[in-house]
Design an enzyme around this catalytic site. Structure first.
Site, PDB file in Angstrom:
ATOM      1  N   GLU A 199      -1.233  -2.072  12.303  1.00  0.00           N
ATOM      2  CA  GLU A 199      -1.093  -0.627  12.501  1.00  0.00           C
ATOM      3  C   GLU A 199      -1.365   0.049  11.170  1.00  0.00           C
ATOM      4  O   GLU A 199      -0.726  -0.263  10.163  1.00  0.00           O
ATOM      5  CB  GLU A 199       0.286  -0.260  13.028  1.00  0.00           C
ATOM      6  CG  GLU A 199       0.421   1.232  13.323  1.00  0.00           C
ATOM      7  CD  GLU A 199       1.688   1.608  14.067  1.00  0.00           C
ATOM      8  OE1 GLU A 199       2.135   2.765  13.914  1.00  0.00           O
ATOM      9  OE2 GLU A 199       2.238   0.756  14.796  1.00  0.00           O
ATOM     10  N   GLU A 238       0.867   1.292   5.006  1.00  0.00           N
ATOM     11  CA  GLU A 238       1.438   2.625   4.776  1.00  0.00           C
ATOM     12  C   GLU A 238       1.539   2.886   3.275  1.00  0.00           C
ATOM     13  O   GLU A 238       2.215   2.147   2.566  1.00  0.00           O
ATOM     14  CB  GLU A 238       2.819   2.718   5.420  1.00  0.00           C
ATOM     15  CG  GLU A 238       3.543   4.015   5.185  1.00  0.00           C
ATOM     16  CD  GLU A 238       2.727   5.214   5.653  1.00  0.00           C
ATOM     17  OE1 GLU A 238       2.456   6.081   4.811  1.00  0.00           O
ATOM     18  OE2 GLU A 238       2.363   5.271   6.847  1.00  0.00           O
ATOM     19  N   ASP A 243      -4.519   0.219   0.512  1.00  0.00           N
ATOM     20  CA  ASP A 243      -5.746   0.646   1.164  1.00  0.00           C
ATOM     21  C   ASP A 243      -6.026  -0.177   2.418  1.00  0.00           C
ATOM     22  O   ASP A 243      -6.222  -1.390   2.352  1.00  0.00           O
ATOM     23  CB  ASP A 243      -6.886   0.493   0.161  1.00  0.00           C
ATOM     24  CG  ASP A 243      -8.172   1.132   0.622  1.00  0.00           C
ATOM     25  OD1 ASP A 243      -8.389   1.221   1.839  1.00  0.00           O
ATOM     26  OD2 ASP A 243      -8.968   1.536  -0.240  1.00  0.00           O
ATOM     27  N   ASP A 256      -3.946  11.317   9.477  1.00  0.00           N
ATOM     28  CA  ASP A 256      -4.258  12.581   8.818  1.00  0.00           C
ATOM     29  C   ASP A 256      -5.684  12.981   9.206  1.00  0.00           C
ATOM     30  O   ASP A 256      -6.621  12.215   9.007  1.00  0.00           O
ATOM     31  CB  ASP A 256      -4.145  12.404   7.304  1.00  0.00           C
ATOM     32  CG  ASP A 256      -4.190  13.720   6.544  1.00  0.00           C
ATOM     33  OD1 ASP A 256      -4.910  14.639   6.986  1.00  0.00           O
ATOM     34  OD2 ASP A 256      -3.508  13.824   5.512  1.00  0.00           O
ATOM     35  N   LYS A 277     -10.631  19.791   6.367  1.00  0.00           N
ATOM     36  CA  LYS A 277     -11.686  20.456   5.608  1.00  0.00           C
ATOM     37  C   LYS A 277     -12.931  19.571   5.541  1.00  0.00           C
ATOM     38  O   LYS A 277     -12.844  18.373   5.296  1.00  0.00           O
ATOM     39  CB  LYS A 277     -11.197  20.788   4.196  1.00  0.00           C
ATOM     40  CG  LYS A 277     -10.051  21.800   4.175  1.00  0.00           C
ATOM     41  CD  LYS A 277      -9.595  22.088   2.761  1.00  0.00           C
ATOM     42  CE  LYS A 277      -8.439  23.093   2.762  1.00  0.00           C
ATOM     43  NZ  LYS A 277      -7.952  23.379   1.387  1.00  0.00           N
ATOM     44  N   ASP A 297      -3.591  14.427  18.206  1.00  0.00           N
ATOM     45  CA  ASP A 297      -3.528  15.716  18.889  1.00  0.00           C
ATOM     46  C   ASP A 297      -4.529  16.700  18.281  1.00  0.00           C
ATOM     47  O   ASP A 297      -4.499  17.889  18.594  1.00  0.00           O
ATOM     48  CB  ASP A 297      -2.111  16.296  18.800  1.00  0.00           C
ATOM     49  CG  ASP A 297      -1.688  16.559  17.362  1.00  0.00           C
ATOM     50  OD1 ASP A 297      -1.802  15.625  16.546  1.00  0.00           O
ATOM     51  OD2 ASP A 297      -1.255  17.680  17.056  1.00  0.00           O
TER      52      ASP A 297
END
Length: 255
Positions: free
Chosen positions: A80, A105, A132, A154, A158, A190
């Site tokens: 994950e 993480e 990484d 994330d 931009k 989402d």
């Protein structure tokens, strides 16, 4: 593909991004091992003493048999990427004790949270990487994984930051290499733009098949899915997530 992109999702604010830890590494660069709230003394102790026992080192020689990473037999292995608070990863590890899990993480607070759960539940089938995710993929041998999960990553909204998104042509190729035939890449977001981005990148890879025949296949979580803290927040705020599943096709099927 276009249906996923047309859902009225609201982009997350930068404050939400900060509060929701994610592991991103689009082109082999590592964007931020960060620390948020101050850790409690016990959490600091877990970072200092438990994390080193569970941490993987992609700088070392890659394992010929990844099952040896867990110190006991495992039937299969999953990873994950960007597990945040660890809700989903911990639930999966408890539900599938004979499966080995690797969680990636970069946020220290996320690591502290999952270490607390590992200690509380005496979980022995999780290993961790505070770094990484693309290096982890490159380190693993071919066809070694049964599944890769990327849940509410994330979105880097931009345009100049799109190269930081985890889903890139290079990482899709690496996922195809490390997933065994029949294995799956599962993606939850989402953010409509990132869903469309992911569908576009996976669609041009001959190694993956999108497992959706109707809209309900990606509007609803798969069975036994554990909702994350961020996922519950998105639901409360009226943002519908897409749940995308892609199967790794065999090389023979691609021919």
């Amino acid at each position: 593909m276009t249906a996923a992109a047309s859902d009225p999702h609201n982009p997350r604010s930068s404050a939400d991004d900060t509060a929701s830890p994610r592991c991103e590494s689009g082109q082999g660069s590592f964007f931020g091992r960060r620390k948020g709230h101050k850790l409690r003394p016990h959490q600091n102790g877990l970072i200092e003493h438990l994390l080193p026992r569970l941490s993987l080192d992609p700088g070392a020689s890659g394992p010929s048999d990844p099952a040896t990473l867990f110190g006991r037999p495992v039937k299969e292995m999953r990873i994950e990427i960007g597990f945040g608070g660890g809700e989903h990863l911990v639930a999966e590890a408890l539900a599938f004790p004979r499966t080995g899990f690797i969680g990636c993480e970069p946020y220290v607070n996320g690591m502290a949270k999952i270490l607390s759960q590992i200690e509380a539940h005496d979980i022995g089938n999780i290993r961790l990487l505070a770094g990484d995710a693309s290096e982890l993929l490159a380190w693993l041998p071919r066809a070694s994984l049964a599944r890769i999960d990327l849940i509410h990553p994330d979105p880097w909204p931009k345009r100049r930051h799109w190269k930081r998104r985890f889903v890139q042509d290079a990482t899709v190729a690496e996922m195809a290499r490390v997933l065994r035939p029949g294995g799956e890449f599962r993606f939850v977001s989402d953010i409509a733009d990132y869903c469309a981005w992911t569908l576009s990148h996976l669609a041009r890879s001959p190694g993956f098949l999108w497992l959706a025949e109707r809209a309900t296949d990606w509007h609803n979580p798969w069975p036994d899915y554990t909702m994350t803290r961020y996922g519950r927040k998105a639901e409360r705020e009226g943002r519908r997530a897409a749940y995308l599943r892609f199967r790794r096709e065999s090389d023979a099927a691609q021919a």
